[in-house]
Design an enzyme around this catalytic site. Structure first.
Site: not given
Length: 358
Positions: A228, A236, A241, A245, A271
């Protein structure tokens, strides 16, 4: 009606019925989920037993369009062979029959052991007489390969009627190949995550269930990792964002590069990633985990904004170990998740203590 004409009609009817029978077998094979090599063997055997040729082979054009490779054929000894011959597709005419057909210079090639069958204007070198080559064509004249046949060791000429039947059959083969490729592409899209190219949750769930069943049957152990990305919401919120990504793609690539080809790597959440490590017992696990953590710490953040502010990307790892018994996928996932939360609680950028399930 002359006897020869009646025989010609009967021979044509027999060939048509054989073409239909072979095509039905091909479609049945596709419905049963045969692998591509197995389907190609069906095509090759269909040209031999169904249409009556001694040997046959399918050459498929490679993606770059510069070569055609023998995808499946029959050797002089009667055994299947593949990837043996690779023919260069040249723009020059009358050098190689396969090249001429793929380029559309001629509709087919036919050679029998009859003097003068091959025009003197060509420079073809024909090693096996009584042979024919026809295009495997799909769509609007798009040629994806050729079907080659011969009557090796037999003094049996191939007629123009045989060639026309072979061309019809090759068209059916082309449609079957295109259907198979489209199906495989659809399966691939349904099983992969579009952002990272890793397997998706759907595929992962199936793979985990299969691995547990395999290990239970043979008394083997394997490990499951959950990874994770740390503080991903902060990434973010701070960098946008788009940057988030990019980080996900970066982490996905790093995980994939540092694992074996047989390991199953999937994106199972926003994630969060999961890794199935077949044949990886507890004593070998620490090496894998520490390599992943080390490589992630050393990697430079992909988003430029993060790099400028000397931002770091790390992840935490949880480990579940399956050592046999009746434990199922849910119990193993819960074990790995428990280990992951321990890593998060101890400061992140680390691996939690492995949890064993049996």
């Amino acid at each position: 009606m002359k006897k020869s004409e009646i025989q010609k009609i009967l021979r044509r009817q027999k060939m048509l019925s054989q073409e239909i029978l072979v095509y039905q077998r091909i479609m049945e094979g596709m419905r049963k989920g045969l692998k591509f090599d197995s389907l190609l063997k069906l095509f090759v055997k269909g040209a031999q037993k169904g249409l009556g040729f001694k040997r046959s082979g399918i050459f498929l054009v490679e993606p770059d369009g510069k070569h055609a490779t023998l995808a499946m054929g029959v050797s002089a000894r009667g055994t299947f062979e593949r990837n043996k011959d690779r023919i260069r597709i040249t723009p020059e005419r009358h050098k190689v029959p396969i090249s001429d057909i793929v380029n559309g210079y001629q509709g087919y090639f036919l050679s029998n052991n009859i003097p003068g069958r091959i025009p003197k204007t060509t420079s073809y070198r024909v090693q096996v007489l009584n042979n024919a080559v026809v295009p495997i064509q799909v769509g609007k004249g798009r040629i994806i390969g050729v079907l080659a046949v011969d009557n090796l060791f037999q003094n049996k000429p191939i007629t123009l009627g045989d060639v026309h039947g072979l061309m019809n059959y090759a068209t059916q083969v082309g449609l079957a190949i295109e259907s198979f490729r489209a199906h495989q592409k659809a399966v691939g899209l349904s099983m992969t995550d579009p952002m990272t190219g890793l397997y998706n949750r759907r595929y992962f769930d199936q793979a985990l269930d299969q691995e547990i069943k395999r290990c239970r049957r043979y008394g083997r152990a394997f490990s499951l990792l959950l990874l994770d990305i740390d503080h991903f919401k902060r990434i973010n919120d701070t960098y946008g964002h788009g940057a988030g990504d990019e980080v996900i793609r970066q982490v996905a690539g790093l995980i994939r590069r540092n694992l074996r080809g047989l390991d199953v790597v999937a994106r199972v959440g926003g994630e969060e990633f999961a890794v199935i490590l077949p044949e990886t017992p507890p004593q070998n696990l620490n090496t894998v985990v520490q390599r992943l953590l080390r490589e992630m710490r050393a990697a430079k953040p992909v988003p430029a904004a993060m790099a400028q502010k000397r931002g770091r990307v790390t992840f935490s790892i949880g480990v579940g170990i399956y050592k046999g018994g009746e434990a199922g996928p849910a119990k193993l996932m819960k074990a790995a998740d428990k280990s992951l939360y321990q890593a998060k609680g101890q400061g992140r950028d680390r691996c939690g203590a492995p949890v064993i399930v049996q």
